[in-house]
Design a protein around this motif. Structure first.
Motif, mmCIF file in Angstrom:
data_model
loop_
_atom_site.group_PDB
_atom_site.id
_atom_site.type_symbol
_atom_site.label_atom_id
_atom_site.label_comp_id
_atom_site.label_asym_id
_atom_site.label_seq_id
_atom_site.Cartn_x
_atom_site.Cartn_y
_atom_site.Cartn_z
ATOM 1 N N HIS A 131 0.844 -1.196 0.000
ATOM 2 C CA HIS A 131 0.000 0.000 0.000
ATOM 3 C C HIS A 131 0.881 1.249 0.000
ATOM 4 O O HIS A 131 1.858 1.334 0.738
ATOM 5 C CB HIS A 131 -0.913 0.000 1.232
ATOM 6 N N SER B 208 6.727 2.778 5.463
ATOM 7 C CA SER B 208 6.566 4.237 5.300
ATOM 8 C C SER B 208 7.914 4.908 5.468
ATOM 9 O O SER B 208 8.837 4.369 6.053
ATOM 10 C CB SER B 208 5.580 4.783 6.327
ATOM 11 N N TYR C 175 1.032 5.158 0.765
ATOM 12 C CA TYR C 175 0.324 6.163 1.556
ATOM 13 C C TYR C 175 0.228 7.481 0.791
ATOM 14 O O TYR C 175 0.996 7.745 -0.140
ATOM 15 C CB TYR C 175 1.032 6.373 2.895
#
Length: 168
Positions: free
Chosen positions: A125, A167, A127
């Motif tokens: 994923h 991240s 962000y």
């Protein structure tokens, strides 16, 4: 039935005859037998040995027999194949339908073995703050299509890059 629904039916033909014309009937039969043997190889020699050995070639020998050439990655695997040659011959008939394997020979081949295919990588994923940073990096590109392509490429590179953490 209306004539509108009458359309010509497709005339499907097998590719075996066409390939036999190109390769020759005997070569095609050997190719098919070798592919059957490769598919059944883990069942013939076992899971551990199939990772370190693989069938390479079926060679014609006199008396209408075949010599099965097996690639091995270590001499110990070659020795094990020689010990198990009668069992392998029986399993070749049982699993792959090869009844005329008279001889089994080995050849050293680094990296031999039938490996399981790797699972395709999973995209992680991305962000919103990462997308924003990518968008800011491509704003200097004037051509809209090129800018979109560069953004998509950077997104895919970020999604499939396994060296970064989740991240920044």
């Amino acid at each position: 039935m209306s004539p509108r629904n009458k359309r010509p039916r497709a005339k499907l033909a097998g590719i075996h005859d066409n390939l036999a014309k190109i390769l020759g009937e005997e070569s095609l039969d050997q190719l098919i037998a070798l592919s059957r043997l490769r598919r059944a190889w883990p069942h013939i020699v076992g899971a551990m040995m199939s990772l370190r050995t693989e069938p390479l070639q079926l060679q014609r020998i006199d008396d209408d027999g075949l010599c099965l050439w097996i690639g091995v990655d270590h001499s110990i695997m070659g020795q094990q194949i020689r010990f198990l040659r009668d069992d392998i011959r029986k399993s070749c008939f049982k699993q792959a339908g090869l009844s005329n394997v008279h001889k089994i020979s080995t050849r050293m081949m680094p990296g031999a073995g039938i490996k399981k295919p790797k699972a395709p990588p999973q995209a992680r994923h991305i962000y919103f703050h990462e997308k924003r940073r990518l968008a800011l990096n491509v704003t200097s590109i004037k051509d809209r299509n090129l800018r979109k392509a560069a953004f998509k490429a950077a997104m895919m590179q970020l999604a499939y890059d396994d060296t970064q953490g989740q991240s920044d």
